[in-house]
Design an enzyme around this catalytic site. Structure first.
Site, PDB file in Angstrom:
ATOM      1  N   PRO A  88       0.707  -1.212   0.014  1.00  0.00           N
ATOM      2  CG  PRO A  88      -0.816  -1.653   1.754  1.00  0.00           C
ATOM      3  CD  PRO A  88       0.626  -2.121   1.388  1.00  0.00           C
ATOM      4  CE  LYS A 118      11.810 -12.144   1.703  1.00  0.00           C
ATOM      5  NZ  LYS A 118      12.337 -13.766   1.573  1.00  0.00           N
ATOM      6  CB  THR A 122      -5.039   4.039  -7.182  1.00  0.00           C
ATOM      7  OG1 THR A 122      -5.114   2.401  -6.811  1.00  0.00           O
ATOM      8  CG2 THR A 122      -6.270   4.397  -7.766  1.00  0.00           C
ATOM      9  CB  VAL A 157       4.021   1.692  -3.823  1.00  0.00           C
ATOM     10  CG1 VAL A 157       4.698   1.197  -2.654  1.00  0.00           C
ATOM     11  CG2 VAL A 157       2.959   0.640  -4.388  1.00  0.00           C
ATOM     12  CB  SER A 212      12.287 -17.010   2.931  1.00  0.00           C
ATOM     13  OG  SER A 212      11.190 -15.870   3.547  1.00  0.00           O
TER      14      SER A 212
END
Length: 808
Positions: free
Chosen positions: A357, A725, A362, A359, A682
């Site tokens: 969210p 990461k 939309t 970035v 991971s």
């Protein structure tokens, strides 16, 4: 009149449309010449005349074959000559007779007739027939208002069956052929029975007629009432200055239908529905449904398009003006524009922007519409669980409407908008259907040229729509839906990118929103970096914008308070004054440990809100070989911990540990922030590093973070979300990152600003991880014992690792 034996010679009066019975008095209008002559002849002699019906009433000059053989001998009671030459005669029937022969006579018909014998009838059967016939006649008179009630009263007093039958037959309006049948029956009982049957049939016919008349009357009354009320409504509306709606609306609708350009199928459907609408009552419910359906078809932009801008340089300028960074999505849009400028028609691509969210997914879709010069429409799919939301409801349902796709196109007012489908990963399914499955047709370039909405029941072309979908996570989107979209990942922003976004986009936008001018408030670079590091912890910039807005609200409050100093008032926000506006920092600049600790390893994890750092702790204590795993870990992460433990046990000899060390100790693995669910493979190498560090009592380097899946043999497998990461590692001040060798290809797509600021070590095996992560004076001292290949068989004795090896 001459009488020969029992026969009688008399003039013949042919009758049209009437049969005269004995004891019946009837007025007759006579106009034909031969008939007038026959009456004149009868009046000149004994007033007797033979009355017989014609088989066909249309014949003016009947021949003997056209006249029934059986008739009635009648007496002329009265004669009246009218001025027009016709004669009115009052005649009474006397008795039945049969024609024996026709006599030669030019002026009129003369016949020799034989009177039929009168048959007497008695007995209970005849009595029953008399009663039944009188009862049937009474019922008939009640239904047929043409017969006076006095007739029924007079007939009820007749007891002679012969006379009763003839009297009733004379009053009932039967066909000439039916009356002739009754006349020809000489036996009174059979005549009554035949008459009773005919009256019952006539009664039933009259009852059916009355029911039909009543039904028609009610319908006419309802229609007249509705018409009257509608006329009153129109009159009232006219008095109030309103238009006469119904007709004007239909005319306006017809004009719109002729003016609107529609596909062949849609045009045919609209014309059919309009024909139905014209036949319906304006205020009826069905008319409203049909009218709404026609309105929807006419409101859709079937052929209405906006012209695309093909200026790639201008489009690139607009994209850069609205968004900082996001090179890959921008490049893909410019490629689409380039191809569009070379070909006349290109099927719209289906782009899927995946990222945490904030970035700008939309807002990027909105910028694409601006760059292309197209209309923009947005539809949020979060929480949608009904297939009808996409495909619409069938018109048979009450309150049916088209689906959200068609509704949005109506708002867009063009058939080639940029269509943003937000939160495509947050749809769900229930008993009403799976909306993700309904989207398959919408988002398939090979099918969406004929998208069929349930409400419209018409094919609509979506092939020119540029669909852009957004999602936070890729794994929650069904695979068939993923297959139809081009996935573009937007992992998040670096600190430098956030700094530039704050300077170029967020601060100017918030200054305008709070009524402040750029020269009244300035942010130092140090203050912005401090907000990014200490007050926000996210992949996007939404929290950063909220923090800036919070500062500006407090600045606006100070500005309004100091009215006397407003002319030259300005405020500079620096690093030292931040706590005044935002309070105590929410996050430390570094979340990594400040020193090397035994049993604590730093791992990197991916979440839907971006990358994050996990500190995995491991503790060894005396016990009986139990492995405890805590921290609200999912099944996959627990299995990674068990695989890491098996790796360490397999390497026990090499680490110079007793083979049965795990039977004498309990190992506890814990991941902090236990209230937050965590899962994924991971963290495998991080858990293995923490366990190994705790068993060997060797510290783990605090500046090293790692990510990778582990196998039982110690191999390090590839992971996902590498960029997120690495961003998290950089944000937390990590210097060295251990990454699976298989992820080397992904490093090429990561900006150099990130890779240059980190020491990225590619590892293939767990042994390499331990050498990089553990703080060793002599790396060779870690693997003191023989390698697994050189280690003795567990079931053999003796062993270099211990004096005695027991088989377990």
């Amino acid at each position: 009149m001459k009488e020969h034996q029992e026969s009688i010679i008399a003039p013949l009066l042919p009758l049209r449309d009437i049969v005269i019975f004995p004891n019946m008095v009837a007025p007759l209008f006579v106009g034909r010449e031969k008939s007038v002559q026959a009456i004149e002849k009868a009046m000149a002699e004994k007033h007797e005349i033979f009355l017989a019906a014609q088989k066909d009433a249309k014949i003016d000059d009947p021949k003997p074959k056209d006249i029934y053989q059986i008739g009635t001998i009648g007496t002329i009671l009265q004669l009246l000559r009218l001025p027009d030459g016709t004669v009115k005669a009052l005649i009474e029937g006397q008795r039945r007779a049969k024609i024996l022969r026709f006599l030669p006579e030019d002026e009129y018909f003369a016949v020799e007739v034989e009177p039929l014998p009168r048959v007497e009838a008695h007995g209970p059967e005849v009595e029953a027939l008399i009663r039944m016939t009188i009862e049937a006649f009474d019922e008939y008179v009640k239904l047929n208002k043409k017969i006076p009630p006095e007739v029924a009263l007079s007939i009820s007093s007749i007891s002679d069956p012969d006379r009763l039958a003839d009297t009733i037959a004379g009053h009932i309006p039967l066909k000439v052929s039916d009356k002739q049948q009754i006349l020809e029956i000489t036996q009174p009982g059979k005549r009554l029975e035949r008459l009773y049957t005919m009256m019952r049939n006539e009664t039933q016919i009259i009852q059916v007629e009355q029911r039909i008349k009543e039904r028609v009357k009610k319908q006419m009354e309802k229609n007249q009432r509705d018409y009257y009320l509608n006329e009153q409504i129109r009159a009232i509306q006219k008095e109030m200055g309103q238009k006469d709606d119904a007709q004007n609306d239909l005319q306006e609708l017809e004009r719109r239908i002729k003016k609107k350009r529609l596909p062949k199928e849609a045009a045919q459907k609209v014309r059919q529905e309009f024909k139905k609408l014209k036949l319906m009552a304006p205020m009826s419910a069905e008319a409203t449904v049909v009218r709404n359906y026609i309105d929807w078809i006419l409101a859709l932009p079937w052929y209405d398009k906006t012209k695309d801008k093909h200026d790639i340089k201008e489009a690139e300028r607009i994209l850069n003006e609205d968004h900082y960074g996001l090179e890959k999505p921008k490049e893909r849009i410019l490629e689409y524009l380039a191809v569009q400028s070379l070909v006349k028609k290109m099927k719209g691509p289906i782009l899927c922007l995946v990222g945490p969210p904030g970035v700008g997914k939309t807002s990027l879709a909105r910028s694409v519409a601006r760059a292309l010069g197209r209309n923009f429409v947005r539809l949020s799919l979060g929480g949608v669980r009904d297939e009808a939301e996409i495909r619409g409801h069938r018109r048979t349902y009450i309150g049916a409407m088209p689906g959200k796709i068609i509704q949005s196109l109506r708002k867009a007012k063009s058939s080639n908008p940029v269509f943003c489908l937000d939160e495509v990963d947050k749809m769900s399914a229930d008993f009403r259907g799976d909306p993700a499955a309904a989207l398959l047709e919408v988002l398939d370039p090979e099918q969406n040229y004929a998208f069929n909405d349930h409400y419209l029941d018409l094919d609509y072309d979506l092939s020119e729509v540029l669909f852009i979908t957004t999602a936070n996570a890729l794994h929650t989107i069904p695979l068939p839906l993923q297959d139809r979209m081009e996935i573009i990942e937007i992992p998040g922003y670096t600190e430098e990118e956030k700094l530039e976004i704050a300077k170029g986009y967020l601060i100017p936008r918030q200054l305008e929103a709070h009524g402040l001018k750029p020269d009244q408030v300035q942010f130092s670079q140090g203050a912005l970096l401090e907000i990014i590091r200490s007050y926000t912890r996210e992949a996007g910039v939404r929290s950063l914008e909220r923090a800036i807005a919070s500062i500006l609200r407090k600045v606006a409050k100070e500005f309004v308070k100091n009215k006397e100093k407003q002319e030259n008032w300005s405020q500079r926000i620096n690093q030292t004054s931040l706590q005044k506006y935002l309070g105590v920092p929410k996050y430390k600049n570094r979340e990594t440990e400040d020193q090397d600790l035994v049993g604590v390893a730093t791992g990197l994890a991916w979440t839907e809100t971006g990358g994050t750092v996990l500190h995995i702790e491991s503790a060894v204590m005396p016990g009986k070989g139990h492995l405890t795993i805590t921290g609200k870990l999912g099944d996959v992460m627990q299995e990674s911990a068990q695989a890491a433990m098996s790796y360490v046990r397999a390497r026990a000899c090499q680490f110079d540990l007793p083979w049965d060390f795990y039977q004498k100790v309990d190992i506890h693995v814990h991941v902090p922030e236990g209230a937050i669910p965590k899962d994924g493979p991971s963290a495998g190498i991080t858990i293995a590093t923490a366990i190994t560090s705790a068993l060997l009592k060797i510290p783990v380097r605090h500046e090293v973070a790692m990510t990778g899946e582990i196998t039982l043999r110690g191999r390090v497998l590839a992971i996902g979300g590498l960029k997120e990461k690495l961003l998290a590692a950089r944000r937390m001040g990590i210097k060295k990152v251990l990454v699976p060798k298989e992820n080397e290809k992904d490093l090429k797509e990561i900006p150099q600003k990130i890779t240059r600021s980190l020491e990225i070590v590619l590892v293939e095996h767990m042994d390499e991880v331990l050498l990089e992560a553990l703080k060793l004076d002599d790396p060779k001292s870690l693997f003191k014992g023989p390698s697994p290949a050189e280690a003795p068989d567990l079931f053999s004795l003796p062993s270099p690792c211990q004096d005695e090896i027991r088989a377990h």
